[in-house]
Design an enzyme around this catalytic site. Structure first.
Site, PDB file in Angstrom:
ATOM      1  N   SER A  47     101.734 -15.690  70.034  1.00  0.00           N
ATOM      2  CA  SER A  47     101.590 -16.287  68.692  1.00  0.00           C
ATOM      3  C   SER A  47     101.440 -15.222  67.606  1.00  0.00           C
ATOM      4  O   SER A  47     101.591 -15.519  66.426  1.00  0.00           O
ATOM      5  CB  SER A  47     100.401 -17.252  68.653  1.00  0.00           C
ATOM      6  OG  SER A  47      99.180 -16.565  68.854  1.00  0.00           O
ATOM      7  N   HIS A  48     101.124 -13.978  67.990  1.00  0.00           N
ATOM      8  CA  HIS A  48     100.992 -12.908  66.993  1.00  0.00           C
ATOM      9  C   HIS A  48     101.827 -11.686  67.344  1.00  0.00           C
ATOM     10  O   HIS A  48     101.588 -10.591  66.861  1.00  0.00           O
ATOM     11  CB  HIS A  48      99.504 -12.582  66.763  1.00  0.00           C
ATOM     12  CG  HIS A  48      98.837 -13.713  66.053  1.00  0.00           C
ATOM     13  ND1 HIS A  48      98.474 -14.873  66.695  1.00  0.00           N
ATOM     14  CD2 HIS A  48      98.570 -13.910  64.739  1.00  0.00           C
ATOM     15  CE1 HIS A  48      97.980 -15.731  65.831  1.00  0.00           C
ATOM     16  NE2 HIS A  48      98.026 -15.180  64.632  1.00  0.00           N
ATOM     17  N   ARG A  52     106.052 -12.929  64.696  1.00  0.00           N
ATOM     18  CA  ARG A  52     105.458 -12.750  63.355  1.00  0.00           C
ATOM     19  C   ARG A  52     106.358 -11.945  62.413  1.00  0.00           C
ATOM     20  O   ARG A  52     106.145 -11.951  61.196  1.00  0.00           O
ATOM     21  CB  ARG A  52     104.100 -12.064  63.481  1.00  0.00           C
ATOM     22  CG  ARG A  52     103.039 -12.965  64.037  1.00  0.00           C
ATOM     23  CD  ARG A  52     102.511 -13.935  63.017  1.00  0.00           C
ATOM     24  NE  ARG A  52     101.800 -15.025  63.669  1.00  0.00           N
ATOM     25  CZ  ARG A  52     101.288 -16.069  63.036  1.00  0.00           C
ATOM     26  NH1 ARG A  52     101.380 -16.164  61.726  1.00  0.00           N
ATOM     27  NH2 ARG A  52     100.679 -17.031  63.698  1.00  0.00           N
ATOM     28  N   HIS A 120      97.452 -11.179  55.371  1.00  0.00           N
ATOM     29  CA  HIS A 120      96.886 -11.130  56.726  1.00  0.00           C
ATOM     30  C   HIS A 120      97.608 -12.088  57.664  1.00  0.00           C
ATOM     31  O   HIS A 120      97.610 -13.280  57.459  1.00  0.00           O
ATOM     32  CB  HIS A 120      95.401 -11.485  56.676  1.00  0.00           C
ATOM     33  CG  HIS A 120      94.628 -10.896  57.812  1.00  0.00           C
ATOM     34  ND1 HIS A 120      94.931 -11.161  59.122  1.00  0.00           N
ATOM     35  CD2 HIS A 120      93.597 -10.023  57.824  1.00  0.00           C
ATOM     36  CE1 HIS A 120      94.098 -10.476  59.894  1.00  0.00           C
ATOM     37  NE2 HIS A 120      93.284  -9.782  59.134  1.00  0.00           N
ATOM     38  N   LEU A 124      93.090 -10.207  65.618  1.00  0.00           N
ATOM     39  CA  LEU A 124      91.980  -9.313  65.228  1.00  0.00           C
ATOM     40  C   LEU A 124      91.576  -8.328  66.324  1.00  0.00           C
ATOM     41  O   LEU A 124      90.984  -7.297  66.030  1.00  0.00           O
ATOM     42  CB  LEU A 124      90.759 -10.146  64.810  1.00  0.00           C
ATOM     43  CG  LEU A 124      90.946 -11.052  63.590  1.00  0.00           C
ATOM     44  CD1 LEU A 124      89.619 -11.715  63.218  1.00  0.00           C
ATOM     45  CD2 LEU A 124      91.489 -10.283  62.398  1.00  0.00           C
ATOM     46  N   ASP A 178      88.680 -12.868  71.143  1.00  0.00           N
ATOM     47  CA  ASP A 178      89.281 -13.049  69.816  1.00  0.00           C
ATOM     48  C   ASP A 178      89.961 -14.404  69.792  1.00  0.00           C
ATOM     49  O   ASP A 178      90.964 -14.599  70.491  1.00  0.00           O
ATOM     50  CB  ASP A 178      90.307 -11.935  69.569  1.00  0.00           C
ATOM     51  CG  ASP A 178      91.066 -12.128  68.261  1.00  0.00           C
ATOM     52  OD1 ASP A 178      90.578 -12.869  67.381  1.00  0.00           O
ATOM     53  OD2 ASP A 178      92.148 -11.521  68.123  1.00  0.00           O
ATOM     54  N   GLY A 187      99.899 -20.347  64.897  1.00  0.00           N
ATOM     55  CA  GLY A 187     101.092 -19.715  65.476  1.00  0.00           C
ATOM     56  C   GLY A 187     101.484 -20.354  66.798  1.00  0.00           C
ATOM     57  O   GLY A 187     102.664 -20.465  67.129  1.00  0.00           O
ATOM     58  N   GLU A 188     100.494 -20.782  67.557  1.00  0.00           N
ATOM     59  CA  GLU A 188     100.744 -21.422  68.857  1.00  0.00           C
ATOM     60  C   GLU A 188     101.463 -22.762  68.628  1.00  0.00           C
ATOM     61  O   GLU A 188     102.408 -23.098  69.350  1.00  0.00           O
ATOM     62  CB  GLU A 188      99.375 -21.629  69.511  1.00  0.00           C
ATOM     63  CG  GLU A 188      99.299 -21.649  71.001  1.00  0.00           C
ATOM     64  CD  GLU A 188     100.099 -20.597  71.719  1.00  0.00           C
ATOM     65  OE1 GLU A 188     101.065 -21.020  72.382  1.00  0.00           O
ATOM     66  OE2 GLU A 188      99.805 -19.397  71.645  1.00  0.00           O
ATOM     67  N   ARG A 304      86.649 -15.530  84.790  1.00  0.00           N
ATOM     68  CA  ARG A 304      87.235 -14.287  84.278  1.00  0.00           C
ATOM     69  C   ARG A 304      86.665 -13.960  82.908  1.00  0.00           C
ATOM     70  O   ARG A 304      86.189 -14.833  82.180  1.00  0.00           O
ATOM     71  CB  ARG A 304      88.757 -14.387  84.231  1.00  0.00           C
ATOM     72  CG  ARG A 304      89.330 -15.161  83.048  1.00  0.00           C
ATOM     73  CD  ARG A 304      90.752 -14.677  82.814  1.00  0.00           C
ATOM     74  NE  ARG A 304      91.556 -15.501  81.960  1.00  0.00           N
ATOM     75  CZ  ARG A 304      91.773 -15.234  80.663  1.00  0.00           C
ATOM     76  NH1 ARG A 304      91.171 -14.217  80.080  1.00  0.00           N
ATOM     77  NH2 ARG A 304      92.592 -16.004  79.963  1.00  0.00           N
TER      78      ARG A 304
END
Ligand code: NDP
Ligand code: PYC
Length: 350
Positions: A47-48, A52, A120, A124, A178, A187-188, A304
């Site tokens: 998604s990033h 992008r 932005h 992150l 994050d 974005g997803e 995890r």
């Protein structure tokens, strides 16, 4: 099934830089932006990642981004560094201010970096993980555009407002999480829309305020916070700390300032850096060892740690290359001015 293409990290880097250079962005911004996009793609944070580049190129094209941005660093107080991003991408402003903040945190135990006036779009974790690799703990927060309804409401107020945290682990990858304070990153949902796939239930409502799994409806309605009222309160905190506290925009204001362009949000970001060595003096090692007891208790029962998937993806993609949807790849080739796919030898990895 979505058709995919695999290219090496070097090819992905070259493609990203080519696209960014074609927008007219300064060399410094191209490098800073390509770095965060590649970091995300390499760690399979799709998604990033490379996707992008489309939004970045569009935001530059419509004049939202200052192509020649030159961040101005202000040593505002013993524990505060302010960087005016000059309407450029946040990643360049971060580079400009981070060393001074680290220096302050190492001297005092605690320091903050307030970035103002920045475009932005990025994840992150690429900002906090390197700090933990240097023995520091760090938190990063930023608003975005008003896309997310508060718990109990159905009209967008908050941004997707991510929150990242990193903790140093001697001899190992840092502990890092994050995530958006919305139930998922926007974005997803965009990636689901592009793939023609439904989203999971409980992530968004449509324009009529009814729950929806249709990605297009979700984008036109309101996203929901994670964890109901808890995500809603955390999202409010992020709006306040990375907005009014540092003299920058709320997501509502960032959205209004966009005037329907649909460009990358332009607002502020707050990064807080803590040096455990200052808090602990001679007891540092013993306390970092105690932190490991916590991680062992988590992983010891089969759970995890956040970022474990990322670190594994990083190792894998460095050998095998990054895989993206074929449709995205073709779109990126057009943005790079190489619409002829023959020009890029696509390496097919095992
Ligand atoms: P997720 O809901 O996927 O959550 C991501 C975090 O949770 C990661 O640290 C991930 O680690 C961890 N995680 C996921 N599953 C598990 C599990 N089963 N056990 C332990 N940890 C787990 O991500 P989001 O969609 O909320 O956010 C994705 C990205 O979007 C973030 O990087 C964020 O910064 C970015 N974003 C940026 C915005 C901006 O304005 N700039 C706005 C909103 C989001 P791992 O990676 O290893 O899976
Ligand atoms: O995915 O929610 C998101 C997002 C907003 C701004 C950048 N990423």
């Amino acid at each position: 099934m979505t058709k995919t293409v695999t290219i090496s990290v070097a090819q992905a880097t070259e493609l990203s830089q080519e696209i960014l250079r074609r927008t007219g962005l300064s060399a410094e911004q191209c490098e800073a932006v390509a770095d965060v996009i590649l970091a995300a793609q390499r760690d399979e944070c799709h998604s990033h990642g490379l996707y992008r580049l489309i939004g970045c190129a569009y935001s530059v094209k419509v004049g939202r981004v200052n192509k020649e941005a030159s961040p101005i660093v202000l040593d505002a107080a013993p524990g505060v560094v302010k960087v005016d991003a000059d309407r450029g991408f946040s990643s360049l402003a971060y580079r400009a201010g981070i060393d001074l903040v680290i220096d302050k945190a190492r001297r005092q135990g605690l320091a903050a970096l307030a970035i103002n006036n920045c475009c932005h779009f990025s994840a992150l974790w690429p900002e906090v993980e390197p700090l933990a690799e240097q023995g520091l703990a760090a938190i990063a927060l930023t608003p975005s555009h008003a896309w997310v309804a508060p718990a109990g409401g159905c009209k967008p107020v908050f941004g997707t407002n991510p929150f990242a945290f990193a903790w140093p682990r001697p001899g190992q990858h840092p502990f890092v999480f994050d995530f958006a304070t919305s139930a998922t990153a926007r974005g997803e949902i965009e990636l689901h829309r592009r793939a023609g796939m439904p989203i999971a239930p409980g992530l968004a409502v449509n324009a009529q305020g009814e729950l929806t799994t249709d990605a297009t409806e979700a984008l036109g309605g309101a996203m929901l916070t994670f964890g109901g009222h808890k995500g809603s309160a955390l999202s409010t905190m992020i709006e306040l700390l990375a907005g009014p506290l540092i003299g920058d925009l709320l997501s509502l204001e960032s959205q209004a300032a966009d005037e329907g362009l649909g460009a990358t949000p332009l607002h502020g970001e707050l990064i807080i850096v803590l040096d455990p060595a200052v808090f602990l003096g001679g007891y540092l090692d013993a306390n970092l060892a105690r932190a490991e007891l916590l991680f062992d208790a988590i992983t010891g029962q089969g759970a995890r740690l956040p970022s474990q998937r990322r670190y594994e993806a990083r190792e894998r993609t460095s050998r095998l290359g990054v895989t993206i949807a074929d449709e995205l790849y073709r779109e990126l080739l057009v943005l790079a001015g190489r619409s002829d796919t023959e020009k890029l030898p696509v390496q097919q990895f095992a």
